[in-house]
Design a protein around this motif. Structure first.
Motif, PDB file in Angstrom:
ATOM      1  N   TYR A  97      -8.739  -7.539   9.578  1.00 37.38           N
ATOM      2  CA  TYR A  97      -8.514  -6.979   8.240  1.00 37.38           C
ATOM      3  C   TYR A  97      -9.242  -5.641   8.065  1.00 37.38           C
ATOM      4  N   ILE A  98     -10.426  -5.543   8.642  1.00 36.69           N
ATOM      5  CA  ILE A  98     -11.167  -4.280   8.539  1.00 36.69           C
ATOM      6  C   ILE A  98     -10.470  -3.183   9.351  1.00 36.69           C
ATOM      7  N   TYR A  99      -9.932  -3.544  10.513  1.00 32.56           N
ATOM      8  CA  TYR A  99      -9.128  -2.573  11.270  1.00 32.56           C
ATOM      9  C   TYR A  99      -7.969  -2.063  10.423  1.00 32.56           C
ATOM     10  N   ASP A 100      -7.356  -2.961   9.652  1.00 31.30           N
ATOM     11  CA  ASP A 100      -6.207  -2.568   8.814  1.00 31.30           C
ATOM     12  C   ASP A 100      -6.596  -1.547   7.755  1.00 31.30           C
ATOM     13  N   LEU A 101      -7.856  -1.600   7.305  1.00 33.72           N
ATOM     14  CA  LEU A 101      -8.315  -0.628   6.301  1.00 33.72           C
ATOM     15  C   LEU A 101      -8.246   0.798   6.827  1.00 33.72           C
ATOM     16  N   THR A 102      -8.411   0.970   8.143  1.00 35.29           N
ATOM     17  CA  THR A 102      -8.288   2.302   8.742  1.00 35.29           C
ATOM     18  C   THR A 102      -6.900   2.879   8.471  1.00 35.29           C
ATOM     19  N   ASN A 103      -5.859   2.087   8.692  1.00 31.74           N
ATOM     20  CA  ASN A 103      -4.488   2.545   8.435  1.00 31.74           C
ATOM     21  C   ASN A 103      -4.293   2.883   6.965  1.00 31.74           C
ATOM     22  N   ILE A 104      -4.862   2.056   6.091  1.00 33.29           N
ATOM     23  CA  ILE A 104      -4.697   2.281   4.651  1.00 33.29           C
ATOM     24  C   ILE A 104      -5.373   3.587   4.232  1.00 33.29           C
ATOM     25  N   PHE A 105      -6.600   3.825   4.702  1.00 35.96           N
ATOM     26  CA  PHE A 105      -7.299   5.071   4.354  1.00 35.96           C
ATOM     27  C   PHE A 105      -6.553   6.288   4.899  1.00 35.96           C
ATOM     28  N   PHE A 106      -6.026   6.195   6.100  1.00 36.30           N
ATOM     29  CA  PHE A 106      -5.280   7.316   6.673  1.00 36.30           C
ATOM     30  C   PHE A 106      -3.998   7.573   5.878  1.00 36.30           C
ATOM     31  N   PHE A 107      -3.343   6.513   5.453  1.00 32.51           N
ATOM     32  CA  PHE A 107      -2.119   6.664   4.656  1.00 32.51           C
ATOM     33  C   PHE A 107      -2.432   7.362   3.331  1.00 32.51           C
ATOM     34  N   ILE A 108      -3.521   6.977   2.675  1.00 34.14           N
ATOM     35  CA  ILE A 108      -3.906   7.621   1.413  1.00 34.14           C
ATOM     36  C   ILE A 108      -4.224   9.093   1.648  1.00 34.14           C
ATOM     37  N   THR A 109      -4.914   9.390   2.752  1.00 33.82           N
ATOM     38  CA  THR A 109      -5.270  10.782   3.066  1.00 33.82           C
ATOM     39  C   THR A 109      -4.036  11.654   3.230  1.00 33.82           C
ATOM     40  N   VAL A 110      -3.083  11.179   4.027  1.00 32.04           N
ATOM     41  CA  VAL A 110      -1.862  11.957   4.267  1.00 32.04           C
ATOM     42  C   VAL A 110      -1.071  12.116   2.972  1.00 32.04           C
ATOM     43  N   SER A 111      -1.018  11.076   2.156  1.00 36.67           N
ATOM     44  CA  SER A 111      -0.287  11.145   0.891  1.00 36.67           C
ATOM     45  C   SER A 111      -0.915  12.165  -0.053  1.00 36.67           C
ATOM     46  N   VAL A 112      -2.249  12.158  -0.138  1.00 34.44           N
ATOM     47  CA  VAL A 112      -2.946  13.132  -0.988  1.00 34.44           C
ATOM     48  C   VAL A 112      -2.677  14.549  -0.499  1.00 34.44           C
ATOM     49  N   PHE A 113      -2.718  14.732   0.814  1.00 33.23           N
ATOM     50  CA  PHE A 113      -2.456  16.054   1.377  1.00 33.23           C
ATOM     51  C   PHE A 113      -1.057  16.548   1.018  1.00 33.23           C
ATOM     52  N   MET A 114      -0.057  15.685   1.182  1.00 35.35           N
ATOM     53  CA  MET A 114       1.316  16.076   0.906  1.00 35.35           C
ATOM     54  C   MET A 114       1.519  16.396  -0.564  1.00 35.35           C
ATOM     55  N   ILE A 165       1.154  -3.533   8.091  1.00 36.74           N
ATOM     56  CA  ILE A 165       0.583  -2.402   8.837  1.00 36.74           C
ATOM     57  C   ILE A 165       1.684  -1.618   9.548  1.00 36.74           C
ATOM     58  N   LEU A 166       2.690  -2.331  10.047  1.00 42.38           N
ATOM     59  CA  LEU A 166       3.808  -1.652  10.695  1.00 42.38           C
ATOM     60  C   LEU A 166       4.534  -0.745   9.702  1.00 42.38           C
ATOM     61  N   ILE A 167       4.711  -1.220   8.468  1.00 41.73           N
ATOM     62  CA  ILE A 167       5.341  -0.400   7.422  1.00 41.73           C
ATOM     63  C   ILE A 167       4.477   0.807   7.089  1.00 41.73           C
ATOM     64  N   ILE A 168       3.155   0.602   6.986  1.00 45.14           N
ATOM     65  CA  ILE A 168       2.246   1.721   6.693  1.00 45.14           C
ATOM     66  C   ILE A 168       2.299   2.765   7.807  1.00 45.14           C
ATOM     67  N   ASP A 169       2.279   2.304   9.061  1.00 44.10           N
ATOM     68  CA  ASP A 169       2.416   3.236  10.189  1.00 44.10           C
ATOM     69  C   ASP A 169       3.725   4.011  10.090  1.00 44.10           C
ATOM     70  N   PHE A 170       4.756   3.306   9.713  1.00 42.68           N
ATOM     71  CA  PHE A 170       6.075   3.903   9.559  1.00 42.68           C
ATOM     72  C   PHE A 170       6.043   5.008   8.501  1.00 42.68           C
ATOM     73  N   LEU A 171       5.387   4.749   7.360  1.00 43.41           N
ATOM     74  CA  LEU A 171       5.301   5.744   6.279  1.00 43.41           C
ATOM     75  C   LEU A 171       4.448   6.944   6.690  1.00 43.41           C
ATOM     76  N   ILE A 172       3.335   6.684   7.386  1.00 40.33           N
ATOM     77  CA  ILE A 172       2.491   7.789   7.863  1.00 40.33           C
ATOM     78  C   ILE A 172       3.276   8.674   8.826  1.00 40.33           C
ATOM     79  N   PHE A 173       4.035   8.039   9.715  1.00 44.43           N
ATOM     80  CA  PHE A 173       4.840   8.781  10.675  1.00 44.43           C
ATOM     81  C   PHE A 173       5.826   9.704   9.957  1.00 44.43           C
TER      82      PHE A 173
END
Length: 406
Positions: A97-114, A165-173
């Protein structure tokens, strides 16, 4: 200097960790992996959240460093389990679950940037790119990940964590692909080129990890883990000493360009590389790309015509302004005596007629007639220049007298 030392130390530790993963050494893997990720998180935090004088950069740096920090914490938990506790299901679930938080934080970062950097985007072209990416990746996942089997989708969806997590990776991509699909008229910093590439590497590796784990082929402290950590090392190196905020925090006048649409051609190549010549998948991808390029050409033509119309309207407006100014100048020249600069007889007649036409029935108008004595003699004795100057001087004095009485 301390950041440079930290950078060198980070690279040395990663090299040792990479060697450990080549030999699949759990002992050194559990020691070096949390060290490398923790140092990367600290370096990113210092560079973006402390050294850069920008609230937006500080917030993004905090999100990135937190994402990497979550990975380090999960690594530390697994190391504690390995060295001190022994196999413990609870710790493994918590670390996942803690590993999954990495994906979530990265997704928020990219979204804020965009959201905060991109404006004036051609929305039709933007949505077309998003739809094409979405559909293309779905086809890739369907044939490469799920093996064109609904049963595999059902099995993966039962593991809700991996599915999310697969969906989050998909959105980040998709977000990163859109980031590279836009043209910036300003030169962008080095960080905003390297960091998306490192993030794309992380997301791609994570998808491969989910695929391997799905089929039971994943081995901890293997090469795939070193690729995860390598993406963090790239992020840390992209930040150090290279981040300079824009004078304008937005990427100004951002428009999509059809020449950047060549990324869509990667889909059929990836299908051939991953699954071979799958006729059904290739047909679906080629149909998608055909529709994409046709729609893109139509949108680009509409955008071009719209720009032409705007240019034409601006040119017409400028021409009308010039005509008005020129007409005003001509009227002024027609009503002014070129020698004296005083209003001439034509202006007198037009002004008098206009005044009479606009008078009320009870309103009266006074006309003052002045004759200059011996003016013709002055003109004959001293010439036209002196006579014109005399007329101009008298008119100036009359004008001053009028101002003093009004």
């Amino acid at each position: 200097m301390s950041l440079k030392i930290g950078k060198i130390f980070l690279l040395i530790l990663f090299i040792y960790y990479f060697i450990a993963t080549l030999f699949i050494s759990d002992f050194w893997g559990y020691i070096l992996s949390p060290m490398v990720t923790l140092i990367a998180a600290v370096l990113i935090f210092i560079e973006l959240s402390i050294k850069v004088n920008s609230c937006l950069y500080a917030f993004e740096g905090l999100l990135i460093s937190l994402g990497v920090l979550m990975w380090a914490i999960a690594d530390i938990l697994l190391a504690i389990e390995y060295f001190f506790i022994g196999e413990n299901i609870g710790i493994e679930i918590l670390s996942d679950y803690i590993y999954d938080l990495t994906n979530i934080f990265f997704f928020i970062t990219v979204s804020v940037f965009m959201i905060t950097r991109i404006k004036k985007v051609d929305l039709a072209e933007l949505f077309l790119n998003i739809f094409t990416l979405f559909a293309g990746i779905l086809i890739l996942i369907w044939v490469a990940f799920f093996g064109s089997s609904f049963e595999n989708i059902r099995i993966v969806s039962e593991n809700l964590e991996s599915f999310i997590i697969l969906i989050i990776d998909f959105l980040i991509f998709i977000e990163i692909s859109i980031h590279f699909a836009v043209i910036r008229k300003k030169k962008i910093p080095f960080t905003f080129i390297i960091f998306p590439i490192s993030l794309m590497l992380f997301v791609t590796t994570d998808i491969v990890y989910i695929y391997l784990n799905f089929f039971g082929n994943y081995r901890i402290n293997s090469i795939i883990d070193s690729i995860f950590v390598f993406s963090f090392v790239i992020m840390a190196n992209s930040m150090i000493g290279k981040v300079k905020p824009y004078e304008d925090e937005k990427l100004v006048d951002t428009t999509l360009n059809r020449h950047n649409s060549l990324w869509a051609l990667l889909f059929p190549i990836l299908i051939i590389v991953l699954v071979g010549f799958d006729i059904g998948a290739l047909f679906a991808i080629l149909l998608l790309l055909t529709l994409y390029f046709l729609a893109s050409a139509y949108i680009q033509k509409s955008y071009f015509n719209k720009n032409l119309l705007i240019i034409e309207e601006n040119n017409n407006r400028e021409l009308e302004e010039k005509v008005k100014e020129r007409t005003k100048e001509l009227n002024h020249l027609l009503n002014i005596n070129s020698s004296t600069g005083i209003y001439n007889g034509r202006y007198f007649l037009e002004a008098t007629e206009s005044k009479i036409n606009n008078m009320d029935s009870e309103e009266k108008m006074l006309l003052l007639y002045i004759d200059i004595d011996r003016f013709r003699i002055v003109k004959m004795l001293y010439g036209n220049n002196v006579a014109d100057k005399l007329l101009w001087t008298i008119s100036e004095r009359l004008f001053e007298m009028k101002k003093s009485y009004t």
